[in-house]
Write a protein that holds these residues in place. Structure first.
Motif, PDB file in Angstrom:
ATOM      1  N   GLY A   1       0.819  -1.214   0.000  1.00 49.82           N
ATOM      2  CA  GLY A   1       0.000   0.000   0.000  1.00 49.82           C
ATOM      3  C   GLY A   1       0.847   1.255   0.000  1.00 49.82           C
ATOM      4  N   ILE A   2       1.970   1.235   0.719  1.00 52.58           N
ATOM      5  CA  ILE A   2       2.879   2.386   0.738  1.00 52.58           C
ATOM      6  C   ILE A   2       3.462   2.605  -0.659  1.00 52.58           C
ATOM      7  CG2 ILE A   2       5.097   3.214   1.630  1.00 52.58           C
ATOM      8  CD1 ILE A   2       4.350   1.731   4.283  1.00 52.58           C
ATOM      9  N   GLU A   3       3.867   1.506  -1.316  1.00 55.88           N
ATOM     10  CA  GLU A   3       4.401   1.630  -2.683  1.00 55.88           C
ATOM     11  C   GLU A   3       3.367   2.250  -3.621  1.00 55.88           C
ATOM     12  OE1 GLU A   3       5.999  -2.065  -4.181  1.00 55.88           O
ATOM     13  OE2 GLU A   3       6.902  -2.523  -2.242  1.00 55.88           O
ATOM     14  N   LEU A   4       2.126   1.781  -3.535  1.00 52.16           N
ATOM     15  CA  LEU A   4       1.077   2.331  -4.397  1.00 52.16           C
ATOM     16  C   LEU A   4       0.803   3.796  -4.086  1.00 52.16           C
ATOM     17  CD1 LEU A   4      -1.444  -0.641  -4.500  1.00 52.16           C
ATOM     18  CD2 LEU A   4      -0.053   0.231  -6.378  1.00 52.16           C
ATOM     19  N   ALA A   5       0.780   4.137  -2.802  1.00 50.57           N
ATOM     20  CA  ALA A   5       0.524   5.522  -2.417  1.00 50.57           C
ATOM     21  C   ALA A   5       1.656   6.434  -2.882  1.00 50.57           C
ATOM     22  CB  ALA A   5       0.341   5.627  -0.902  1.00 50.57           C
ATOM     23  N   GLU A   6       2.888   5.950  -2.793  1.00 49.65           N
ATOM     24  CA  GLU A   6       4.010   6.750  -3.278  1.00 49.65           C
ATOM     25  C   GLU A   6       3.932   6.948  -4.785  1.00 49.65           C
ATOM     26  OE1 GLU A   6       7.351   4.594  -1.709  1.00 49.65           O
ATOM     27  OE2 GLU A   6       7.316   5.720   0.189  1.00 49.65           O
ATOM     28  N   LEU A   7       3.498   5.927  -5.502  1.00 47.25           N
ATOM     29  CA  LEU A   7       3.275   6.062  -6.940  1.00 47.25           C
ATOM     30  C   LEU A   7       2.204   7.118  -7.211  1.00 47.25           C
ATOM     31  CD1 LEU A   7       3.615   2.569  -8.446  1.00 47.25           C
ATOM     32  CD2 LEU A   7       3.547   4.588  -9.855  1.00 47.25           C
ATOM     33  N   GLY A   8       1.148   7.074  -6.429  1.00 48.14           N
ATOM     34  CA  GLY A   8       0.086   8.074  -6.574  1.00 48.14           C
ATOM     35  C   GLY A   8       0.585   9.472  -6.263  1.00 48.14           C
TER      36      GLY A   8
ATOM     37  N   PRO B   1      -3.441  18.334  -6.576  1.00 48.64           N
ATOM     38  CA  PRO B   1      -2.748  18.419  -5.282  1.00 48.64           C
ATOM     39  C   PRO B   1      -3.498  17.709  -4.157  1.00 48.64           C
ATOM     40  CG  PRO B   1      -3.535  20.588  -5.972  1.00 48.64           C
ATOM     41  CD  PRO B   1      -3.763  19.650  -7.104  1.00 48.64           C
ATOM     42  N   HIS B   2      -4.826  17.663  -4.246  1.00 45.24           N
ATOM     43  CA  HIS B   2      -5.595  16.962  -3.217  1.00 45.24           C
ATOM     44  C   HIS B   2      -5.336  15.451  -3.270  1.00 45.24           C
ATOM     45  CE1 HIS B   2      -7.808  20.388  -1.721  1.00 45.24           C
ATOM     46  NE2 HIS B   2      -8.041  20.756  -2.962  1.00 45.24           N
ATOM     47  N   LEU B   3      -5.217  14.906  -4.474  1.00 44.95           N
ATOM     48  CA  LEU B   3      -4.910  13.478  -4.600  1.00 44.95           C
ATOM     49  C   LEU B   3      -3.505  13.180  -4.099  1.00 44.95           C
ATOM     50  CD1 LEU B   3      -6.499  12.538  -8.037  1.00 44.95           C
ATOM     51  CD2 LEU B   3      -7.269  11.915  -5.750  1.00 44.95           C
ATOM     52  N   ARG B   4      -2.552  14.091  -4.368  1.00 47.09           N
ATOM     53  CA  ARG B   4      -1.195  13.889  -3.849  1.00 47.09           C
ATOM     54  C   ARG B   4      -1.202  13.907  -2.326  1.00 47.09           C
ATOM     55  NH1 ARG B   4       0.335  17.275  -8.121  1.00 47.09           N
ATOM     56  NH2 ARG B   4       0.509  19.061  -6.710  1.00 47.09           N
ATOM     57  N   ALA B   5      -1.968  14.824  -1.753  1.00 40.88           N
ATOM     58  CA  ALA B   5      -2.052  14.894  -0.286  1.00 40.88           C
ATOM     59  C   ALA B   5      -2.728  13.644   0.278  1.00 40.88           C
ATOM     60  CB  ALA B   5      -2.809  16.149   0.139  1.00 40.88           C
ATOM     61  N   LEU B   6      -3.767  13.169  -0.385  1.00 40.53           N
ATOM     62  CA  LEU B   6      -4.446  11.953   0.065  1.00 40.53           C
ATOM     63  C   LEU B   6      -3.502  10.753   0.002  1.00 40.53           C
ATOM     64  CD1 LEU B   6      -7.012  10.542   1.008  1.00 40.53           C
ATOM     65  CD2 LEU B   6      -7.663  10.289  -1.386  1.00 40.53           C
ATOM     66  N   ALA B   7      -2.719  10.661  -1.068  1.00 42.06           N
ATOM     67  CA  ALA B   7      -1.752   9.567  -1.192  1.00 42.06           C
ATOM     68  C   ALA B   7      -0.718   9.653  -0.076  1.00 42.06           C
ATOM     69  CB  ALA B   7      -1.078   9.607  -2.564  1.00 42.06           C
ATOM     70  N   ALA B   8      -0.291  10.868   0.266  1.00 42.76           N
ATOM     71  CA  ALA B   8       0.674  11.028   1.362  1.00 42.76           C
ATOM     72  C   ALA B   8       0.062  10.592   2.694  1.00 42.76           C
ATOM     73  CB  ALA B   8       1.143  12.480   1.444  1.00 42.76           C
TER      74      ALA B   8
END
Length: 166
Positions: free
Chosen positions: A106-113, A120-127
């Motif tokens: 999940g961390i790998e996928l979120a970092e890809l996101g 920017p909201h999606l980047r923040a959500l992924a973080a």
């Protein structure tokens, strides 16, 4: 009150919050249905029927469960944890190792996101998602359940993370 207001008052929220709110709504609704026969009449004017007697017993059971859960929650906040009932230490550790790996994916996928998202909201959500998964893995690591040890490694970890034997 919770469903329409709570998740949407936040600019960004992870997927865990709407799931739990929906779960609580769908759990509380059927728990209250048996009380309808008693609650739809003015207080003290309900006839003595079988449905009313059942509703009163149901209400007493709900109060008992809520009181029990409150006692467990208060005890937990004071460091008195409910012991784990499982006797399969190896199976529990295997499950947690699998969950750690699942969180790492999940961390790998979120970092890809985070890297690929345009919004920017999606980047923040992924973080936020990556941080949540890292936090859970850190709890498992501090408690020593991932490796062969089955106790918390240090007194600060025991006090702050409420680790228990597995």
């Amino acid at each position: 009150m919770l469903v329409p207001l709570f998740p949407f008052l936040q600019p960004i929220f992870t997927l865990q919050e709407p799931y739990w709110i929906g779960f609580l709504v769908h759990l509380s609704s059927p728990l209250i249905y048996p009380l309808f026969a008693w609650l739809r009449r003015p207080f003290g004017q309900a006839p003595r029927t079988r449905a009313i007697r059942f509703a009163k017993r149901w209400a007493a059971g709900v109060v008992l469960v809520l009181a029990s859960l409150s006692i467990v929650a208060i005890g937990s906040s004071h460091g008195l944890a409910v012991p784990i009932l499982s006797r399969d230490v190896v199976g529990d550790q295997r499950y947690i190792r699998h969950m750690v790996r699942h969180h790492e994916q999940g961390i790998e996928l979120a970092e890809l996101g985070q890297q690929r998202a345009q919004d920017p909201h999606l980047r923040a959500l992924a973080a936020l998602m990556a941080a949540g998964q890292r936090g859970e893995n850190r709890i498992f690591d501090h408690c020593g359940v991932v490796g062969s040890a089955n106790r918390c490694r240090s007194a600060p970890a025991r006090s702050t993370l409420r680790c228990r034997d597995i």
